[in-house]
Design a protein around this motif. Sequence first.
Motif: not given
Length: 194
Positions: A155-161, A149-153, A168-174, A187-193
């Motif tokens: 800048q973090q992703t919640t990973v569900y398993r 679940q990606i939250d661009p507002f 919760v993983i910040p955008f600057d982590e892989t 790494r979402l920070s790379d994607l955003a750039n």
Amino acid sequence: MILPLNPTLRRDERLSDDEFFAFCQANPSLRIERDETGQIIFEMPTGITTSITNSALNGELYLWNRQYKLGFVTDSNGGFTLPDNSVRAPDVAWISRERWASVPDADKDKFAHICPDFVIELMSDTDEKYTLPAKMEKYLQNGVRLGWQIDPFSQQTTVYRPEKAPQVIPFDETLSGEDVLPNFSLRLSDLANN
């Protein structure tokens, strides 16, 4: 032509799978889902920024899948009939070849009765921040093996398993595809750039 719901349809009646599919096909400009109780959910279109991000996410997963050929990638237009009888269309989904092979051919051109192995839901400005976590939990209950679940507002992703607390993983982590999507990372920070 827009196919209206039957005006005599009682609130406790539900459309059959074929009726719901026909309703969605007759209203191609709408994004429609159905929850496990049969309630029809109309999703609002997203803004262009969200659509660009969603396309990039889909592209990254597609490129990985093209290299490894382990399954199939769908976009937000692909509807899945889950085991609880809900029909959901994740922003991005991936189905293993094994799961896809179990779907009868006649079911593949409709909202196939299958649960994807992996889903991404991208929060947009039209999403209710409190409904997506419940939706992600429902995916897990229906057989999803990994969900983001990606939250661009924030800048973090919640990973569900399955059977684990959300992480919760910040955008600057892989992010890792783990054993569900071997060798897939993002790494979402790379994607955003880009």
